[in-house]
Write an enzyme that holds these catalytic residues in place. Structure first.
Site, PDB file in Angstrom:
ATOM      1  N   ARG A 172     -13.114 -34.518 -65.022  1.00 53.89           N
ATOM      2  CA  ARG A 172     -11.685 -34.544 -65.365  1.00 53.89           C
ATOM      3  C   ARG A 172     -11.480 -35.379 -66.632  1.00 53.89           C
ATOM      4  NH1 ARG A 172      -8.589 -38.775 -61.225  1.00 53.89           N
ATOM      5  NH2 ARG A 172      -8.990 -40.572 -62.558  1.00 53.89           N
ATOM      6  N   ILE A 193     -11.049 -36.996 -70.221  1.00 50.57           N
ATOM      7  CA  ILE A 193     -11.718 -36.830 -71.513  1.00 50.57           C
ATOM      8  C   ILE A 193     -13.039 -36.074 -71.341  1.00 50.57           C
ATOM      9  CG2 ILE A 193     -12.925 -38.111 -73.324  1.00 50.57           C
ATOM     10  CD1 ILE A 193     -10.669 -40.219 -73.135  1.00 50.57           C
ATOM     11  N   TYR A 226     -12.656 -55.179 -69.514  1.00 53.55           N
ATOM     12  CA  TYR A 226     -12.732 -53.820 -70.065  1.00 53.55           C
ATOM     13  C   TYR A 226     -12.985 -53.854 -71.571  1.00 53.55           C
ATOM     14  CZ  TYR A 226     -11.284 -49.062 -71.295  1.00 53.55           C
ATOM     15  OH  TYR A 226     -11.253 -47.777 -71.785  1.00 53.55           O
ATOM     16  N   ILE A 255      -5.031 -41.464 -74.506  1.00 53.62           N
ATOM     17  CA  ILE A 255      -5.246 -40.045 -74.224  1.00 53.62           C
ATOM     18  C   ILE A 255      -4.676 -39.775 -72.834  1.00 53.62           C
ATOM     19  CG2 ILE A 255      -6.950 -38.180 -74.067  1.00 53.62           C
ATOM     20  CD1 ILE A 255      -7.025 -39.585 -76.813  1.00 53.62           C
ATOM     21  N   LEU A 264      -6.597 -40.690 -65.417  1.00 51.40           N
ATOM     22  CA  LEU A 264      -6.749 -42.145 -65.343  1.00 51.40           C
ATOM     23  C   LEU A 264      -5.505 -42.841 -65.885  1.00 51.40           C
ATOM     24  CD1 LEU A 264      -8.561 -44.651 -64.866  1.00 51.40           C
ATOM     25  CD2 LEU A 264      -9.413 -44.355 -67.195  1.00 51.40           C
ATOM     26  N   ASP A 273     -20.739 -35.811 -62.458  1.00 48.75           N
ATOM     27  CA  ASP A 273     -19.609 -36.659 -62.076  1.00 48.75           C
ATOM     28  C   ASP A 273     -19.867 -37.134 -60.655  1.00 48.75           C
ATOM     29  OD1 ASP A 273     -16.527 -36.824 -63.413  1.00 48.75           O
ATOM     30  OD2 ASP A 273     -16.748 -37.522 -61.349  1.00 48.75           O
ATOM     31  N   LYS A 274     -19.273 -38.267 -60.326  1.00 50.43           N
ATOM     32  CA  LYS A 274     -19.409 -38.723 -58.938  1.00 50.43           C
ATOM     33  C   LYS A 274     -18.413 -37.997 -58.034  1.00 50.43           C
ATOM     34  CE  LYS A 274     -16.365 -42.708 -59.147  1.00 50.43           C
ATOM     35  NZ  LYS A 274     -16.184 -44.125 -58.934  1.00 50.43           N
ATOM     36  N   ASP A 332     -23.688 -40.153 -59.641  1.00 45.60           N
ATOM     37  CA  ASP A 332     -22.993 -41.393 -59.941  1.00 45.60           C
ATOM     38  C   ASP A 332     -23.843 -42.116 -60.981  1.00 45.60           C
ATOM     39  OD1 ASP A 332     -22.046 -44.001 -60.024  1.00 45.60           O
ATOM     40  OD2 ASP A 332     -21.460 -43.990 -57.924  1.00 45.60           O
ATOM     41  N   THR A 360      -4.638 -38.626 -69.589  1.00 46.55           N
ATOM     42  CA  THR A 360      -5.633 -38.159 -68.613  1.00 46.55           C
ATOM     43  C   THR A 360      -5.188 -38.609 -67.221  1.00 46.55           C
ATOM     44  OG1 THR A 360      -6.919 -40.208 -68.660  1.00 46.55           O
ATOM     45  CG2 THR A 360      -7.499 -38.529 -70.309  1.00 46.55           C
TER      46      THR A 360
HETATM   47  N1  LIG Z   1      -7.558 -42.141 -71.400  1.00 50.15           N
HETATM   48  C1  LIG Z   1      -7.507 -43.030 -72.356  1.00 50.15           C
HETATM   49  O1  LIG Z   1      -6.427 -43.299 -72.914  1.00 50.15           O
HETATM   50  C2  LIG Z   1      -8.769 -43.712 -72.850  1.00 50.15           C
HETATM   51  C3  LIG Z   1      -8.674 -44.531 -73.986  1.00 50.15           C
HETATM   52  C4  LIG Z   1      -9.815 -45.166 -74.468  1.00 50.15           C
HETATM   53  C5  LIG Z   1     -11.029 -44.966 -73.816  1.00 50.15           C
HETATM   54  N2  LIG Z   1     -11.088 -44.171 -72.706  1.00 50.15           N
HETATM   55  C6  LIG Z   1     -12.408 -44.017 -72.067  1.00 50.15           C
HETATM   56  O2  LIG Z   1     -12.723 -42.645 -71.912  1.00 50.15           O
HETATM   57  C7  LIG Z   1     -13.535 -42.468 -70.743  1.00 50.15           C
HETATM   58  C8  LIG Z   1     -12.907 -41.407 -69.842  1.00 50.15           C
HETATM   59  O3  LIG Z   1     -11.581 -41.816 -69.505  1.00 50.15           O
HETATM   60  P1  LIG Z   1     -10.525 -40.831 -68.816  1.00 50.15           P
HETATM   61  O4  LIG Z   1      -9.176 -41.336 -69.173  1.00 50.15           O
HETATM   62  O5  LIG Z   1     -10.877 -39.412 -69.097  1.00 50.15           O
HETATM   63  O6  LIG Z   1     -10.804 -41.187 -67.258  1.00 50.15           O
HETATM   64  P2  LIG Z   1     -10.651 -40.291 -65.930  1.00 50.15           P
HETATM   65  O7  LIG Z   1     -10.630 -41.267 -64.789  1.00 50.15           O
HETATM   66  O8  LIG Z   1      -9.486 -39.354 -66.017  1.00 50.15           O
HETATM   67  O9  LIG Z   1     -12.025 -39.463 -65.862  1.00 50.15           O
HETATM   68  C9  LIG Z   1     -13.240 -40.153 -65.694  1.00 50.15           C
HETATM   69  C10 LIG Z   1     -14.254 -39.249 -64.959  1.00 50.15           C
HETATM   70  O10 LIG Z   1     -15.476 -40.000 -64.826  1.00 50.15           O
HETATM   71  C11 LIG Z   1     -15.936 -39.894 -63.475  1.00 50.15           C
HETATM   72  N3  LIG Z   1     -16.702 -41.097 -63.101  1.00 50.15           N
HETATM   73  C12 LIG Z   1     -16.232 -42.370 -62.899  1.00 50.15           C
HETATM   74  N4  LIG Z   1     -17.232 -43.181 -62.514  1.00 50.15           N
HETATM   75  C13 LIG Z   1     -18.359 -42.415 -62.478  1.00 50.15           C
HETATM   76  C14 LIG Z   1     -19.709 -42.679 -62.149  1.00 50.15           C
HETATM   77  N5  LIG Z   1     -20.085 -43.905 -61.763  1.00 50.15           N
HETATM   78  N6  LIG Z   1     -20.618 -41.680 -62.241  1.00 50.15           N
HETATM   79  C15 LIG Z   1     -20.235 -40.439 -62.625  1.00 50.15           C
HETATM   80  N7  LIG Z   1     -18.963 -40.112 -62.944  1.00 50.15           N
HETATM   81  C16 LIG Z   1     -18.038 -41.086 -62.860  1.00 50.15           C
HETATM   82  C17 LIG Z   1     -14.653 -39.772 -62.654  1.00 50.15           C
HETATM   83  O11 LIG Z   1     -14.918 -39.188 -61.368  1.00 50.15           O
HETATM   84  C18 LIG Z   1     -13.791 -38.861 -63.549  1.00 50.15           C
HETATM   85  O12 LIG Z   1     -14.049 -37.487 -63.329  1.00 50.15           O
HETATM   86  C19 LIG Z   1     -13.666 -43.862 -70.096  1.00 50.15           C
HETATM   87  O13 LIG Z   1     -14.858 -44.483 -70.542  1.00 50.15           O
HETATM   88  C20 LIG Z   1     -12.455 -44.606 -70.654  1.00 50.15           C
HETATM   89  O14 LIG Z   1     -12.657 -46.009 -70.662  1.00 50.15           O
HETATM   90  C21 LIG Z   1      -9.989 -43.536 -72.203  1.00 50.15           C
END
Ligand SMILES: NC(=O)c1ccc[n+]([C@@H]2O[C@H](COP(=O)([O-])OP(=O)(O)OC[C@H]3O[C@@H](n4cnc5c(N)ncnc54)[C@H](O)[C@@H]3O)[C@@H](O)[C@H]2O)c1
Length: 246
Positions: free
Chosen positions: A19, A21, A131, A164, A168, A40-41, A62, A166
């Protein structure tokens, strides 16, 4: 070049791809003609996305032993060494381990790695000491790996997203006292007046992998300009000293 041929014949592995990014990156690489394996986990979410995107292959995994989602906003005194360690496992050490494991293959195939860091790793963020520290380390580690691996023709870059939209982001907003206000603040943080979409991060990843062949150790900001210009940065409790007109 046709969009579907930009990365044809290549194999791409995306972690955390079910899901947000990660899913945007899976879609973008499938559209570019690559064979995409994602982990993905979240097994249910991963299987659902695999069905939605023919050509993608999902493997439950994971990437840490005790991965956890990033914690909500925390003042420094509310953080714990345990929480910090968990986040280091997820955000930094998982990347380190995966990089080490894949390098022997990438050296042979002259492949490349794209890490997901964060804008706040460079500019900081309030109530997010752990973080921010892990993400700053991802950016720094990307540069160090890039230096060491360039002799093998392996490029290592990172993308630092800003806000972004998402699941999260939505979950973090929902955990605040006024979710609508939080979302509005997040939206207005960008000069472009909106949050980014996961597929825009995906497009940046395809660019880095397929066309940015002279880029290594790069931190590509995908932020809608959030880091530009001045803004109100003193928090409500800060004593302010405003000059008076003479
Ligand atoms: N959304 C934002 O605004 C934003 C901004 C800067 C950085 N980021 C970074 O981008 C990345 C993705 O963020 P997102 O907003 O898409 O998050 P999200 O929670 O929507 O998606 C993260 C995905 O990673 C999977 N995941 C989590 N832990 C895991 C593990 N241990 N093993 C395997 N899969 C695992 C989750 O199940 C999920 O499908 C992260 O590193 C986040 O810090 C996001």
């Amino acid at each position: 070049m046709a969009a579907g041929a930009r990365y044809a014949g290549k194999v791409v592995v995306v972690t955390g791809g079910a899901r947000g990014i990660g899913a945007g990156i899976v879609k973008a690489f499938v559209d570019s003609g690559a064979q995409v394996v994602f982990c993905d986990k979240d097994e249910l979410g991963g299987r659902a996305l695999e069905k939605d995107i023919p050509g993608s292959v999902f493997i439950p995994c994971d990437v840490t032993q005790e991965g956890d989602l990033q914690p909500p906003a925390q003042w420094p005194e509310e953080t714990s060494i345990h929480g910090f360690r968990q986040l280091l496992e997820l955000n930094l050490l998982a990347i380190y381990t995966l990089t080490k494991l894949t390098l022997p293959h990438l050296r042979k195939s002259r492949g490349n790695i794209i890490n997901i860091s964060s804008l706040v790793g460079t500019i900081g963020q309030s109530q997010a000491v752990s973080y921010v520290a892990t993400k700053g380390a991802v950016t720094a580690m990307t540069k160090a790996f890039a230096l060491d691996e360039s002799q093998y023709g392996v490029r290592i870059n990172c993308i630092s997203p800003g806000n972004i939209w998402t699941p999260l982001w939505e979950e973090l907003a929902a955990s605040t006292p006024d979710p609508s206000a939080t979302i509005q603040e997040g939206t207005l943080a960008q000069p472009l007046g909106r949050m980014g979409q996961p597929d825009e991060v995906g497009a940046a990843a395809v660019f880095l992998a397929s066309e940015a062949t002279f880029c290594t150790g790069l931190e590509l900001l995908v932020t809608g300009g959030a880091e530009l210009g001045y803004g109100r940065k003193a928090s409500p409790g800060t004593p302010v000293a405003i000059p008076t007109l003479t």
